[in-house]
Scaffold this motif. Structure first.
Motif, short mmCIF file in Angstrom:
data_model
loop_
_atom_site.label_atom_id
_atom_site.label_comp_id
_atom_site.label_asym_id
_atom_site.label_seq_id
_atom_site.Cartn_x
_atom_site.Cartn_y
_atom_site.Cartn_z
N HIS A 191 0.81 -1.21 0.00
CA HIS A 191 0.00 0.00 0.00
C HIS A 191 0.86 1.27 0.00
CE1 HIS A 191 0.41 -1.14 4.33
NE2 HIS A 191 0.59 0.15 4.50
N ASN A 192 0.24 2.34 -0.49
CA ASN A 192 0.89 3.66 -0.58
C ASN A 192 2.14 3.63 -1.45
OD1 ASN A 192 -1.08 4.65 1.18
ND2 ASN A 192 0.19 4.31 2.99
N ARG A 251 -3.94 -0.86 -1.03
CA ARG A 251 -4.65 0.42 -1.05
C ARG A 251 -3.71 1.58 -1.40
NH1 ARG A 251 -3.46 -0.15 4.40
NH2 ARG A 251 -2.63 1.74 5.38
N ASN A 252 -4.30 2.64 -1.91
CA ASN A 252 -3.58 3.86 -2.27
C ASN A 252 -2.48 3.60 -3.29
OD1 ASN A 252 -5.19 5.35 -0.51
ND2 ASN A 252 -3.75 5.16 1.19
N ASN A 253 -2.82 2.86 -4.32
CA ASN A 253 -2.00 2.70 -5.51
C ASN A 253 -2.86 3.05 -6.70
OD1 ASN A 253 0.84 1.39 -5.16
ND2 ASN A 253 -0.46 0.27 -3.70
N ASP A 257 -6.89 2.94 -6.96
CA ASP A 257 -7.57 4.23 -6.90
C ASP A 257 -8.32 4.56 -8.19
OD1 ASP A 257 -6.56 4.53 -4.39
OD2 ASP A 257 -4.89 5.81 -4.98
#
Length: 371
Positions: free
Chosen positions: A225-226, A247-249, A253
């Motif tokens: 993530h990120n 998440r947060n890729n 997104d």
């Protein structure tokens, strides 16, 4: 996305891993052969400890004001665990190398960089757990990759911009924590770490992963993530990952729908006709470079299409359920934009489908995604 919810599970898995890795060290800290001097406003190792130097197996010196360990630290030859975190240290004493029984060394949240590590630090063959998180490292110290018995390496919260290919030397590594750095890529040599069960790469700037991850068959937890990842290598479907954090890729997104397609050249159009029609060719009839070009043709992954492509192809991202747990975005190549209107996800792989046997699911994905 369903994958985004796996960050909590991922951290829980890593916590369990960490607990099993450090359970022995915690018992060392709590035993009668241990000394806990954390938060004691110390500026050096007190002299009274020297009287117990031979019996101590665990020494906790974190959260003090010790700027450098004294040379007398070499007297604690039976130490198995030592924690010197949060002391604002800038250099590690070369005398550490003389601690031949040290298995767990924790030095988080100091001011160490590559120049702070003793040149012969790699001789500490007894080390199994090393935590250098929260320091100022811009690269993985080469001495660290010489620790052949290392099982757990925590280098999170540094400023690491690159991981050298020498990482492949850590063949006994089970946990590799590189979260919270400045990485933009991961070397292919990470695929040589066959014993890895947890790989943490979150909070970096990584754009892609090497296909050599397929060799990490023991991997159970992958934290991504990120980052800046838009696609994952299709080889990831062969792994037995239990928890995946994405998440947060960009791949989570925003669903990538734009087709990337450069119109084929006349050379490619001619080559496609030769390959599709099955026309024979040889070096006796064509220049060698044209024969090599024709031999480089790739088949379209659309099972309903008999087309081929050379350099002109359509890049398309498809989200597919992985073992009924989370959805993976995988990159596939098509021979033309018209193929993208034909391919549709298999009903058995939709997000509403019931989980089936893991091996069957992966086999279906190999057919759909790998052709």
């Amino acid at each position: 996305m369903a994958a985004a919810g796996f960050s909590t599970l991922n951290m829980e898995y890593l916590r369990r891993q960490s607990e099993s890795d450090t359970s022995s060290s915690e018992s060392e800290f709590n035993g009668e052969n241990a000394e806990d001097l954390s938060y004691s406003d110390l500026e050096t190792v007190p002299d009274f400890l020297l009287l117990r130097s031979n019996e101590l197996r665990a020494l906790q010196l974190d959260h003090n004001e010790i700027l450098c360990l004294p040379d007398t630290i070499s007297s604690f030859k039976n130490l198995v665990t030592m924690d010197i975190s949060a002391n604002n240290m800038t250099i590690l004493s070369p005398e550490l190398v003389k601690l031949h029984n040290l298995k767990t060394f924790i030095a988080r949240n100091n001011c160490f960089d590559t120049d702070s590590i003793p040149k012969d630090f790699g001789l500490m063959s007894s080390l199994e757990v090393l935590n250098l998180g929260g320091n100022n490292f811009k690269e993985l110290p080469p001495q660290v990759t010489e620790l052949e018995h290392l099982r757990c390496l925590y280098m999170g919260g540094n400023k690491i911009e690159e991981v050298n290919s020498s990482i492949k030397s850590l063949t006994n590594l089970e946990v590799l924590y590189l979260g919270g750095n400045c990485l933009t890529e991961i070397p292919a040599e990470v695929g040589c770490l066959h014993k890895l069960t947890a790989l943490v790469l979150c909070d970096n700037q990584i754009q892609s992963l090497p296909p050599t991850l397929i060799h990490l068959q023991q991997l159970r937890s992958l934290s991504l993530h990120n980052n800046q990842i838009s696609t994952l290598p299709t080889a990831i479907v062969s792994l037995n990952i239990v928890e995946l954090s994405l998440r947060n890729n960009p791949l989570v997104d925003k669903f990538v729908q734009d087709l990337v397609y450069n119109p084929p050249t006349l050379l490619e159009l001619a080559g496609r006709c030769i390959k599709i029609d099955g026309l024979p060719y040889s070096c006796e009839e064509l220049p060698r470079h044209l024969v090599q070009y024709l031999d480089s043709a790739h088949h379209c992954v659309n099972i309903k299409c008999k087309g081929v492509y050379f350099s002109s192809r359509v890049e398309q991202v498809k989200f597919v359920d992985f073992c009924g747990k989370y959805r993976l975005p995988l990159l596939q190549y098509l021979c033309s934009p018209s193929c993208s209107t034909v391919i549709s996800p298999s009903p058995s792989l939709s997000s509403d489908s019931e989980p089936e046997e893991e091996d069957n699911t992966k086999e279906r994905m190999r057919r759909v995604l790998l052709g």
